[in-house]
Design an enzyme around this catalytic site. Structure first.
Site, short mmCIF file in Angstrom:
data_model
loop_
_atom_site.label_atom_id
_atom_site.label_comp_id
_atom_site.label_asym_id
_atom_site.label_seq_id
_atom_site.Cartn_x
_atom_site.Cartn_y
_atom_site.Cartn_z
N ASP A 198 0.85 -1.21 0.00
CA ASP A 198 0.00 0.00 0.00
C ASP A 198 0.87 1.25 0.00
O ASP A 198 0.64 2.20 -0.74
CB ASP A 198 -1.01 -0.01 1.16
CG ASP A 198 -0.41 -0.43 2.49
OD1 ASP A 198 0.78 -0.83 2.52
OD2 ASP A 198 -1.12 -0.34 3.51
N ASP B 257 1.68 -7.05 -10.86
CA ASP B 257 0.73 -6.77 -11.94
C ASP B 257 0.14 -5.38 -11.74
O ASP B 257 0.10 -4.57 -12.67
CB ASP B 257 -0.39 -7.83 -11.93
CG ASP B 257 -1.42 -7.59 -13.03
OD1 ASP B 257 -1.00 -7.30 -14.16
OD2 ASP B 257 -2.63 -7.66 -12.73
C1 IPM Z 1 -0.15 -8.71 -17.53
C2 IPM Z 1 -1.61 -8.97 -17.75
C3 IPM Z 1 -1.92 -10.44 -17.43
C4 IPM Z 1 -1.59 -10.68 -15.96
C5 IPM Z 1 -3.35 -10.89 -17.76
C6 IPM Z 1 -3.73 -10.61 -19.19
C7 IPM Z 1 -3.58 -12.32 -17.42
O1 IPM Z 1 -2.39 -8.12 -17.01
O2 IPM Z 1 0.68 -9.38 -18.17
O3 IPM Z 1 0.17 -7.84 -16.75
O4 IPM Z 1 -2.43 -10.41 -15.09
O5 IPM Z 1 -0.48 -11.13 -15.69
MG MG Z 2 -1.31 -6.60 -16.04
#
Ligand code: IPM
Ligand code: MG
Length: 356
Positions: free
Chosen positions: A221, A245
């Site tokens: 966070d 991500d």
């Molecule tokens: C990324 C994308 C992927 C993930 C998705 C499309 C599954 O968001 O490569 O960042 O979450 O890893």
């Molecule tokens: Mg992503």
């Protein structure tokens, strides 16, 4: 050098932008006297439509037979609005990451000076920011057990890590930090999550082997906030799959646009290179997507998988030149961009080729 490159355009704008990543690789082969043999394969929604499977066996076989993979994007709006769909495009991407052992996802966040105005963050906060993310890519809630109760009213995703998974990516991140500014920030949620406490323990252990690197541990966070408040305080950031991500989408604003960011997924053997952006179905087929993330992914491919540093540099310079000449795709244009410098995917890609 003679190499086999598998191109997987995938879905949506993946098709349009990967075309330019490939063209740039062809130009490099010509200019530097290499032989790159290309093959193509299906993955994602396009593969489901053609075969019923988001990652057909044929694609996996071609991937295993290649020296490196250039990938586009995955996903389709149809599935985003249908949570009950059992077969989903994203399963293809997750499966290939697992099958190829691509446990380390490198996402360099570097701002081209010309794009200082394209971000929503103030230029004086941004100038000089240069971060290298190491996102763990084959563990975490992404791959932990998924459950739905019989009455379907309760669901869970297991957030799980084993020490070896944390250790191997931590080593990669520390090795990179040694070649950069020797600063590493490990991001977790160790004040709440047991898997994060294991993460922190393992990183603390690995850190002992790299006494020259200044290590910092930060909660996710807080990291999300610091990234926008003062991006320059970061050098290498090491984090888990889900946190990485989210943080890297946020960090894309430091580089002006998602359309600028390339990534490299590496691990056991074959490298997999892709823009961090998605399939963007809202603009797919319109010829306005930014091809630079794919072109910069091609540069990462040459540098990391083939050790071709000069060639990679030539691509980055050509991109830099293109931006210096004022050319902008829609995502990186702002109110100062003259109308005749606002170009689509093909014109932008062609400018980079010309500069190369
Ligand atoms: C990324 C994308 C992927 C993930 C998705 C499309 C599954 O968001 O490569 O960042 O979450 O890893
Ligand atoms: Mg992503």
């Amino acid at each position: 050098m003679k190499k086999n490159i598998l191109v997987i355009p995938g879905d949506g704008i993946g098709q349009e932008v990967t075309d330019w990543g490939k063209k740039v690789l062809e130009k490099i082969a010509l200019k530097f006297n290499h032989q790159f043999d290309f093959d193509e394969a299906l993955m994602g929604h396009v593969a489901i439509e053609a075969t019923g499977n988001p990652l057909p066996d044929e694609t996996l076989a071609k991937a295993n037979a290649s020296d490196a993979i250039l990938f586009g994007a995955i996903g389709h709006i149809k599935y985003d609005n249908d949570p009950s769909a059992k077969v989903r495009p994203e399963q293809g991407l997750l499966k290939i990451r697992k099958e190829l052992g691509l446990y380390a996802n490198l996402r360099p966040i570097k701002l081209f000076d010309e794009l200082l105005g394209a971000s929503s963050i103030k230029p004086e906060i941004l100038r000089g920011a240069d971060i290298l993310f190491f996102r763990e890519l084959t563990g975490d809630v992404y791959f932990g057990e998924k459950k739905r109760s019989e009455d379907r009213k309760t669901a869970s995703d297991l957030m799980i890590y084993s020490a070896y998974e944390v250790e191997r990516i931590a080593i990669k991140a520390y090795e990179a930090a040694m070649k950069r500014n020797k600063k590493l920030c490990s991001v977790d949620k160790a004040n709440v999550l047991e898997s994060s406490r294991l993460w922190r323990e393992v990183v603390q252990d690995v850190a002992k082997k790299y006494p020259e690197v200044e290590t910092e541990h930060m909660f996710i966070d807080n990291a999300a906030m610091q990234l926008i408040k003062d991006p320059k305080r970061f050098d290498v950031v090491l984090t888990a799959n889900l946190f990485g991500d989210i943080l890297t989408d946020e960090a894309s604003q430091i580089a002006g646009s998602m359309g600028m960011l390339a990534s490299a997924s590496v691990g056991d053997k074959i490298g997999f290179y892709e823009p961090i952006h998605g399939s963007a179905h809202d603009i797919a087929g319109k010829g306005i997507a930014n091809p630079l993330a794919s072109i910069l992914s091609a540069a990462l491919l040459l540098e990391i998988s083939f050790g071709l540093k000069k060639e990679a540099e030539a691509i980055v310079n050509a991109v830099d030149q293109t931006l210096k000449q004022g050319w902008r795709s829609a995502d990186i244009a702002d109110y100062t961009t003259p109308i005749d410098k606002k170009v689509g995917t093909s014109a932008m890609g062609q400018k980079v080729l010309d500069n190369l």
